[in-house]
Design a protein around this motif. Structure first.
Motif, short mmCIF file in Angstrom:
data_model
loop_
_atom_site.label_atom_id
_atom_site.label_comp_id
_atom_site.label_asym_id
_atom_site.label_seq_id
_atom_site.Cartn_x
_atom_site.Cartn_y
_atom_site.Cartn_z
N TRP A 14 5.52 -6.37 -1.28
CA TRP A 14 6.22 -5.73 -1.78
C TRP A 14 8.24 -6.60 -1.62
O TRP A 14 8.81 -6.91 -2.39
N CYS A 17 7.72 -10.00 -1.03
CA CYS A 17 7.67 -11.25 -2.84
C CYS A 17 10.13 -10.76 -3.02
O CYS A 17 9.77 -11.79 -3.77
N LEU A 20 11.56 -12.98 -1.93
CA LEU A 20 11.07 -14.78 -2.46
C LEU A 20 11.94 -14.61 -3.77
O LEU A 20 12.60 -15.80 -4.28
N VAL A 21 11.58 -13.09 -4.84
CA VAL A 21 12.14 -13.33 -6.05
C VAL A 21 14.01 -13.81 -5.83
O VAL A 21 14.51 -13.73 -7.26
N THR A 52 14.93 -7.94 -11.39
CA THR A 52 14.42 -8.38 -9.91
C THR A 52 13.42 -7.51 -9.64
O THR A 52 12.56 -7.80 -8.93
N TRP A 55 10.37 -7.82 -11.57
CA TRP A 55 9.93 -9.09 -11.15
C TRP A 55 9.20 -9.12 -9.84
O TRP A 55 8.13 -9.67 -9.30
N THR A 56 9.81 -8.62 -8.60
CA THR A 56 9.31 -8.39 -7.20
C THR A 56 7.72 -7.52 -7.15
O THR A 56 6.90 -8.00 -7.04
N ILE A 58 5.74 -7.51 -10.21
CA ILE A 58 4.78 -7.84 -10.82
C ILE A 58 4.19 -8.81 -9.77
O ILE A 58 2.93 -9.10 -9.39
N THR A 59 5.32 -9.69 -8.75
CA THR A 59 4.89 -10.93 -7.74
C THR A 59 4.03 -10.00 -7.11
O THR A 59 3.26 -10.97 -6.30
N SER A 60 4.25 -9.54 -6.26
CA SER A 60 3.62 -7.90 -4.99
C SER A 60 2.37 -8.10 -5.53
O SER A 60 1.90 -7.99 -4.61
N VAL A 62 0.26 -9.62 -7.35
CA VAL A 62 -0.44 -10.50 -7.96
C VAL A 62 -1.10 -11.16 -6.07
O VAL A 62 -1.76 -11.56 -5.89
N VAL A 63 0.17 -11.16 -5.77
CA VAL A 63 0.28 -11.46 -4.10
C VAL A 63 -1.01 -10.49 -3.47
O VAL A 63 -2.17 -10.31 -2.81
#
Length: 89
Positions: A14, A17, A20-21, A52, A55-56, A58-60, A62-63
């Motif tokens: 998290w 990411c 990253l985000v 933010t 989206w962080t 969601i991205t984390s 998935v990763v």
């Protein structure tokens, strides 16, 4: 994998990411927006912390999902990397 280990690894993903985000969807103050008094010209006029964080998350997720599937299936393991040449240097 223990639940405490999974949570700790997810939190690491998290925070990674987040960086990253963070730069996405930022607008420069060069764009037509009203400036806040005392605001530096290079500062963004609007920043949405909630978006933010969403989206962080969601991205984390998935990763971390990719990491967990790899952990359970064993597609890429540490044994696949030959680091013996680097140990001799």
């Amino acid at each position: 994998m223990k639940i405490s280990s999974a949570v700790a690894i997810y939190l690491l993903f998290w925070w990674g990411c987040l960086f990253l985000v963070l730069p996405f969807r930022l607008r420069s103050s060069q764009e037509p927006e009203a400036h806040v008094p005392g605001q530096v010209e290079s500062a963004t006029p609007r920043f949405s912390v909630g978006r933010t964080v969403l989206w962080t998350t969601i991205t984390s997720a998935v990763v971390f999902g990719c990491f967990y599937v790899n952990y359970t299936q064993g597609w890429i393991t540490a044994d696949m990397f030959d680091l013996s040449d680097y140990a001799r240097r």
